[in-house]
Design an enzyme around this catalytic site. Structure first.
Site, mmCIF file in Angstrom:
data_model
loop_
_atom_site.group_PDB
_atom_site.id
_atom_site.type_symbol
_atom_site.label_atom_id
_atom_site.label_comp_id
_atom_site.label_asym_id
_atom_site.label_seq_id
_atom_site.Cartn_x
_atom_site.Cartn_y
_atom_site.Cartn_z
ATOM 1 N N TYR A 164 9.237 -12.481 -14.207
ATOM 2 C CA TYR A 164 8.242 -11.743 -13.568
ATOM 3 C C TYR A 164 6.761 -12.143 -14.014
ATOM 4 O O TYR A 164 5.891 -12.574 -13.058
ATOM 5 C CB TYR A 164 8.376 -10.137 -14.090
ATOM 6 N N GLY A 201 0.849 -1.592 0.104
ATOM 7 C CA GLY A 201 -0.025 0.011 -0.079
ATOM 8 C C GLY A 201 0.735 1.240 0.004
ATOM 9 O O GLY A 201 0.183 2.461 -0.031
ATOM 10 N N SER A 234 -1.366 -9.071 -14.071
ATOM 11 C CA SER A 234 -0.857 -8.348 -15.166
ATOM 12 C C SER A 234 -1.104 -8.986 -16.416
ATOM 13 O O SER A 234 -1.302 -10.341 -16.615
ATOM 14 C CB SER A 234 0.688 -8.510 -14.979
ATOM 15 N N ILE A 283 0.698 1.690 -7.149
ATOM 16 C CA ILE A 283 -0.976 1.577 -7.428
ATOM 17 C C ILE A 283 -1.464 1.286 -6.056
ATOM 18 O O ILE A 283 -2.710 1.909 -5.736
ATOM 19 C CB ILE A 283 -0.949 0.291 -8.172
HETATM 20 N N1 LIG Z 1 2.683 -0.625 -12.657
HETATM 21 C C1 LIG Z 1 2.265 -1.341 -13.610
HETATM 22 O O1 LIG Z 1 2.120 -0.882 -14.633
HETATM 23 C C2 LIG Z 1 1.690 -2.819 -13.116
HETATM 24 C C3 LIG Z 1 1.153 -3.531 -14.379
HETATM 25 C C4 LIG Z 1 0.607 -4.705 -13.941
HETATM 26 C C5 LIG Z 1 0.695 -5.329 -12.783
HETATM 27 N N2 LIG Z 1 1.240 -4.490 -11.708
HETATM 28 C C6 LIG Z 1 1.183 -5.225 -10.555
HETATM 29 O O2 LIG Z 1 0.537 -4.201 -9.705
HETATM 30 C C7 LIG Z 1 0.851 -4.331 -8.164
HETATM 31 C C8 LIG Z 1 1.419 -2.928 -7.605
HETATM 32 O O3 LIG Z 1 2.542 -2.504 -8.605
HETATM 33 P P1 LIG Z 1 3.362 -1.224 -8.401
HETATM 34 O O4 LIG Z 1 3.451 -0.592 -9.904
HETATM 35 O O5 LIG Z 1 2.301 -0.106 -7.557
HETATM 36 O O6 LIG Z 1 4.710 -1.480 -7.557
HETATM 37 P P2 LIG Z 1 5.610 -0.704 -6.604
HETATM 38 O O7 LIG Z 1 6.885 -1.187 -6.624
HETATM 39 O O8 LIG Z 1 5.438 0.627 -6.633
HETATM 40 O O9 LIG Z 1 4.742 -0.998 -5.376
HETATM 41 C C9 LIG Z 1 4.988 -2.420 -4.566
HETATM 42 C C10 LIG Z 1 4.981 -2.195 -3.249
HETATM 43 O O10 LIG Z 1 5.173 -3.376 -2.573
HETATM 44 C C11 LIG Z 1 6.170 -3.406 -1.466
HETATM 45 N N3 LIG Z 1 6.658 -4.688 -1.278
HETATM 46 C C12 LIG Z 1 7.377 -5.548 -2.473
HETATM 47 N N4 LIG Z 1 7.928 -6.794 -1.812
HETATM 48 C C13 LIG Z 1 7.199 -6.642 -0.491
HETATM 49 C C14 LIG Z 1 7.226 -7.802 0.323
HETATM 50 N N5 LIG Z 1 7.982 -8.864 0.136
HETATM 51 N N6 LIG Z 1 6.475 -7.572 1.444
HETATM 52 C C15 LIG Z 1 5.841 -6.423 1.662
HETATM 53 N N7 LIG Z 1 5.893 -5.470 0.862
HETATM 54 C C16 LIG Z 1 6.421 -5.492 -0.478
HETATM 55 C C17 LIG Z 1 7.156 -2.103 -1.977
HETATM 56 O O11 LIG Z 1 7.812 -2.033 -0.957
HETATM 57 C C18 LIG Z 1 6.273 -1.293 -2.818
HETATM 58 O O12 LIG Z 1 5.730 -0.233 -1.837
HETATM 59 C C19 LIG Z 1 2.081 -5.539 -8.305
HETATM 60 O O13 LIG Z 1 1.687 -6.645 -7.923
HETATM 61 C C20 LIG Z 1 2.411 -5.505 -9.800
HETATM 62 O O14 LIG Z 1 2.883 -6.753 -10.166
HETATM 63 C C21 LIG Z 1 1.958 -3.246 -11.965
#
Ligand SMILES: NC(=O)c1ccc[n+]([C@@H]2O[C@H](COP(=O)([O-])OP(=O)(O)OC[C@H]3O[C@@H](n4cnc5c(N)ncnc54)[C@H](O)[C@@H]3O)[C@@H](O)[C@H]2O)c1
Length: 354
Positions: A178, A8, A118, A12
């Site tokens: 990934y 959080g 994704s 996203i």
């Molecule tokens: N950004 C995109 O375009 C996109 C597209 C498809 C899917 N996603 C998915 O959306 C989700 C969020 O992506 P995002 O872009 O916000 O990524 P992000 O890197 O901004 O956020 C991920 C958060 O998860 C936390 N995190 C990572 N590993 C952790 C762990 N082991 N325990 C607790 N916290 C942990 C990080 O500190 C970070 O705050 C992910 O699951 C990603 O695979 C993102």
């Protein structure tokens, strides 16, 4: 509604937290605040309870789950990474983390899950032949790419295929670590639902962009790479001919898709079977070249350079049909491409990794 948003503090997840608080929901965050992602203190809303902890830690998960109705699981290691040495880290954060979370949910009796998945689970997008029949393309040929022929061919006839919208029933073909880790998350969620009687929604996000997107890192998306180049006064470098088609989706629309899914789950109105996947992408299709041009124009920066470079593993076109989530959950994107990109051209990004 009381929700737990893992990840959080991320891009996203942060937007989901804000949107849920705006609805008057109670929000708890479980985030490890990974220092590679958060070079400084994160800007999480004080109204949400922040637990700093790893989703792989069963104790942290148990504490985070107390009193929670729906888990909105966003935490993950994202992007393509640097090289194969990243593989164990992807599997640990994404798959071991999801398994520990789901085991904790089973123990706590928390039986509703929204999972961030994704479009990468599909590999390539959908294509048809000129008669409109769906055809799975073969790998693109190096000699075609060298000659500027970027669209894939029909493996049977050699004819160039036409791009179509991908639906959730398309074959799954994760092509990198990934992507494999994201599909494994879906499979784990499905197995958990079957074994515990819980219900899970997997949201297959397409190309997400918007304020707070991470800057230029090996894990960042293309919109952020272009923005970071423009911020340095450089032209965005567009690979191939710039004609790669995508369903860019504003992060606020992605947040609303998560809230809508949580509501549907808590109302028990999910498709029978306990697990359902949905595409989350904009209805409008745009090319990567067009996006680069709009960002350059909006930020007053240099025009993009179309380099003709290619990477064999890159997906040529992938665009979403979001008809299923619209029909079953009543979600539709609200942000137009033009308005969203105008805002994104000057919106703050996260982290100082330029
Ligand atoms: N950004 C995109 O375009 C996109 C597209 C498809 C899917 N996603 C998915 O959306 C989700 C969020 O992506 P995002 O872009 O916000 O990524 P992000 O890197 O901004 O956020 C991920 C958060 O998860 C936390 N995190 C990572 N590993 C952790 C762990 N082991 N325990 C607790 N916290 C942990 C990080 O500190 C970070 O705050 C992910 O699951 C990603 O695979 C993102």
């Amino acid at each position: 509604m009381r929700i737990l948003v893992t990840g959080g503090a991320g891009f996203i997840g942060g937007h989901i937290v804000e949107a849920a608080l705006a609805r008057g929901w109670e929000v708890r965050i479980l985030d490890s605040l990974d220092p590679g992602i958060h070079p400084g203190p994160p800007r999480t809303n004080q109204a949400a309870g922040l637990l700093v902890g790893d989703v792989c830690d069963a104790g942290a998960v148990a504490a985070a789950l107390a009193g929670i109705d729906v888990v909105v699981h966003q935490s993950a290691k994202v992007g393509l990474g640097v090289d194969f040495s990243d593989a164990p880290d992807y599997i640990r954060n994404n798959d071991l983390g999801t398994a520990v979370l789901l085991a904790g949910m089973a123990a706590a009796g928390t039986d509703r899950l929204v999972l961030a998945s994704s479009m990468v689970v599909y590999g390539e997008g959908a294509y048809t032949d000129p008669a409109g029949r769906l055809v799975r393309p073969g790998p693109r040929r190096v000699e075609d790419l060298q000659n500027g022929i970027f669209d894939p061919r029909d493996p049977a006839t050699g004819r160039i295929l036409l791009p179509a919208l991908v639906t959730e029933d398309a074959a799954l073909d994760p092509r990198n670590v990934y992507a494999a880790s994201k599909l494994a998350q879906e499979n784990l969620a499905s197995a958990w639902a079957r074994s515990t009687g819980g219900m899970a929604v997997a949201l297959r996000y397409h190309n997400v962009y918007g304020p707070g997107m991470p800057r230029n890192t090996p894990y960042a998306g293309v919109a952020s790479l272009f923005r970071s180049a423009l911020a340095r006064g450089e032209a965005p470098r567009v690979f191939e001919d710039g004609g790669q088609r995508r369903s860019f989706i504003h992060v606020a629309d992605v947040a609303q898709a998560n809230l809508r899914s949580a509501e549907a789950l808590s109302g028990g109105s999910l498709h029978p079977g306990g697990f359902r996947a949905y595409n989350v992408g904009a209805g409008e299709v745009h090319t990567i070249g067009h996006m680069a041009a709009v960002l350059s124009a909006q930020s007053g920066g240099p025009e993009p350079v179309v380099t003709g470079e290619f990477r064999l593993g890159d997906v040529r076109h992938i665009t979403a049909s979001s008809a299923r989530i619209q029909a079953e959950l009543g979600w539709a994107p609200r942000h137009s491409f033009d308005d969203g990109m105008r805002e994104f051209a000057t919106a703050p990004l996260r982290g100082a990794v330029d």
